[in-house]
Design an enzyme around this catalytic site. Sequence first.
Site, PDB file in Angstrom:
ATOM      1  N   SER A  64     -14.531  -4.489   2.527  1.00  0.00           N
ATOM      2  CA  SER A  64     -14.753  -3.770   1.259  1.00  0.00           C
ATOM      3  C   SER A  64     -14.205  -4.557   0.071  1.00  0.00           C
ATOM      4  O   SER A  64     -14.732  -4.425  -1.042  1.00  0.00           O
ATOM      5  CB  SER A  64     -14.220  -2.340   1.312  1.00  0.00           C
ATOM      6  OG  SER A  64     -12.833  -2.290   1.561  1.00  0.00           O
ATOM      7  N   GLY A  65     -13.160  -5.327   0.266  1.00  0.00           N
ATOM      8  CA  GLY A  65     -12.727  -6.320  -0.709  1.00  0.00           C
ATOM      9  C   GLY A  65     -12.298  -5.816  -2.078  1.00  0.00           C
ATOM     10  O   GLY A  65     -12.356  -6.577  -3.044  1.00  0.00           O
TER      11      GLY A  65
ATOM     12  N   ARG B  53      -9.370  -0.823   2.973  1.00  0.00           N
ATOM     13  CA  ARG B  53      -9.109   0.115   1.875  1.00  0.00           C
ATOM     14  C   ARG B  53     -10.185   1.183   1.742  1.00  0.00           C
ATOM     15  O   ARG B  53      -9.885   2.352   1.493  1.00  0.00           O
ATOM     16  CB  ARG B  53      -8.964  -0.664   0.563  1.00  0.00           C
ATOM     17  CG  ARG B  53      -7.640  -1.360   0.445  1.00  0.00           C
ATOM     18  CD  ARG B  53      -7.657  -2.454  -0.599  1.00  0.00           C
ATOM     19  NE  ARG B  53      -8.399  -3.638  -0.153  1.00  0.00           N
ATOM     20  CZ  ARG B  53      -8.590  -4.727  -0.889  1.00  0.00           C
ATOM     21  NH1 ARG B  53      -8.120  -4.773  -2.120  1.00  0.00           N
ATOM     22  NH2 ARG B  53      -9.237  -5.758  -0.409  1.00  0.00           N
TER      23      ARG B  53
ATOM     24  N   LYS C 210     -17.908 -11.271   9.330  1.00  0.00           N
ATOM     25  CA  LYS C 210     -17.355 -10.288   8.376  1.00  0.00           C
ATOM     26  C   LYS C 210     -17.309 -10.905   6.979  1.00  0.00           C
ATOM     27  O   LYS C 210     -16.303 -11.519   6.596  1.00  0.00           O
ATOM     28  CB  LYS C 210     -15.958  -9.859   8.838  1.00  0.00           C
ATOM     29  CG  LYS C 210     -15.248  -8.918   7.860  1.00  0.00           C
ATOM     30  CD  LYS C 210     -14.074  -8.205   8.512  1.00  0.00           C
ATOM     31  CE  LYS C 210     -13.277  -7.424   7.491  1.00  0.00           C
ATOM     32  NZ  LYS C 210     -12.297  -6.509   8.071  1.00  0.00           N
TER      33      LYS C 210
ATOM     34  N   ARG D 263       0.841  -1.215   0.000  1.00  0.00           N
ATOM     35  CA  ARG D 263       0.000   0.000   0.000  1.00  0.00           C
ATOM     36  C   ARG D 263       0.873   1.261   0.000  1.00  0.00           C
ATOM     37  O   ARG D 263       0.566   2.240  -0.669  1.00  0.00           O
ATOM     38  CB  ARG D 263      -0.915   0.022   1.229  1.00  0.00           C
ATOM     39  CG  ARG D 263      -1.790  -1.203   1.395  1.00  0.00           C
ATOM     40  CD  ARG D 263      -3.210  -0.984   0.906  1.00  0.00           C
ATOM     41  NE  ARG D 263      -4.060  -2.094   1.302  1.00  0.00           N
ATOM     42  CZ  ARG D 263      -4.223  -3.243   0.613  1.00  0.00           C
ATOM     43  NH1 ARG D 263      -3.604  -3.424  -0.548  1.00  0.00           N
ATOM     44  NH2 ARG D 263      -5.003  -4.202   1.073  1.00  0.00           N
TER      45      ARG D 263
ATOM     46  N   GLU E  24     -14.256 -14.133   9.510  1.00  0.00           N
ATOM     47  CA  GLU E  24     -14.198 -13.515   8.178  1.00  0.00           C
ATOM     48  C   GLU E  24     -13.953 -14.550   7.081  1.00  0.00           C
ATOM     49  O   GLU E  24     -12.807 -14.895   6.786  1.00  0.00           O
ATOM     50  CB  GLU E  24     -13.098 -12.445   8.129  1.00  0.00           C
ATOM     51  CG  GLU E  24     -13.018 -11.775   6.751  1.00  0.00           C
ATOM     52  CD  GLU E  24     -11.944 -10.691   6.631  1.00  0.00           C
ATOM     53  OE1 GLU E  24     -11.138 -10.528   7.569  1.00  0.00           O
ATOM     54  OE2 GLU E  24     -11.905 -10.023   5.598  1.00  0.00           O
TER      55      GLU E  24
HETATM   56  P1  13P Z   1     -10.725  -4.393   2.882  1.00  0.00           P
HETATM   57  O1  13P Z   1     -11.907  -3.626   3.392  1.00  0.00           O
HETATM   58  O2  13P Z   1      -9.658  -3.527   2.281  1.00  0.00           O
HETATM   59  O3  13P Z   1     -11.135  -5.565   2.032  1.00  0.00           O
HETATM   60  O4  13P Z   1     -10.005  -5.003   4.165  1.00  0.00           O
HETATM   61  C1  13P Z   1     -10.772  -5.577   5.138  1.00  0.00           C
HETATM   62  C2  13P Z   1     -10.030  -6.671   5.766  1.00  0.00           C
HETATM   63  O5  13P Z   1      -9.868  -6.676   6.967  1.00  0.00           O
HETATM   64  C3  13P Z   1      -9.537  -7.771   4.923  1.00  0.00           C
HETATM   65  O6  13P Z   1      -9.173  -8.848   5.714  1.00  0.00           O
END
Ligand code: 13P
Length: 336
Positions: A259-260, A290, A217, A31, A175
């Site tokens: 957000s993926g 992100r 999540k 990043r 998650e």
């Molecule tokens: P993003 O929202 O950038 O996908 O990250 C969330 C996250 O914790 C991924 O494991």
Amino acid sequence: MSELNKIAVKIISNGKGILAADESNATMTKRLEVVNINSTPDNRLSFREILFSSEEMKDCIGGVILYDETINQTASSGKSIPDLISSSGAVPGIKVDTGAKNLANSPEEKITEGLDGLRDRLKKYYALGARFTKWRGVYSISEKYPSELAISCNAHALARYSALVQESGMVPIVEPEVLMDGNHSADVCLSKTSEVIKKCFDELILHKVDLSGIILKPNMILAGNKSKNKISNEEVSLKTLECLKNCVPNEVPGIAFLSGGQSEIEATENLNLINKNNNTNFIMTYSYGRALQQSALKVWSKNIKDIETTQNTFNHRAKMCTLAAQGKWSSELENK
Ligand code: 13P
């Protein structure tokens, strides 16, 4: 209400969401390289400390997920990072998996590791102030995948992790992320995500996890990023709700989406519609990495001394996401 349920509800109530700032050093380096900043421990801390001291932490952020490096760092005020987060009213959390590795006998797929020694690491994180944790299982979609093997062993790992986390007095974020990479349709995402989530709950129940003391999540239901058949945001919200209504037991207090790879606006608008159309009893909020940090990181990278503009950018994003978590976001408010 159990203690774990109270913690979970505190993190996600009243439109509050989760700031996922738990990028591993390798991911954070990627990043930072994009915006031409050296990935040193000091730079990683500086950016994160700016976010954690922002004004909207108080009204918008119920929990922050940290990485091992950050939970052990000290803010410039001399406070520990968990104390800095708690002082805004948010709950400190910690990523405890050690990453996704190739799955033996299906090496194009991943299995998340980190169960060995987890009980002892959890004790250490609890002592540092963490009250919730995260573990991410990752699945990709293609003609053959996700395989039954990947679905089954990642669910098993998520359940063993969750049981240990609850034993240590913390709330597990569960998650299972079905990636958006590929040319699959939204309906394929819906059926694969449903299969993945159902299997996770089968295992969580088998392992006697208290479902009222977890936060799920998941990904939203989207067409693959290379699909020619994109669906509208309204359809994303309806398919996402259909999936969760069918697959998530009622005891679960809330769902905090990742957000993926969606843009900041897409992730906000989709969450807003999910809440407007919410026909479930679940709290629906965000746990974005992100989609909460991207713009702020860009601004900061232009002048790493400009704390104010960086915080204003983050504050706006957090406010928009919190409006979306209540179904109150609009493009007018976004652009005001
Ligand atoms: P993003 O929202 O950038 O996908 O990250 C969330 C996250 O914790 C991924 O494991």
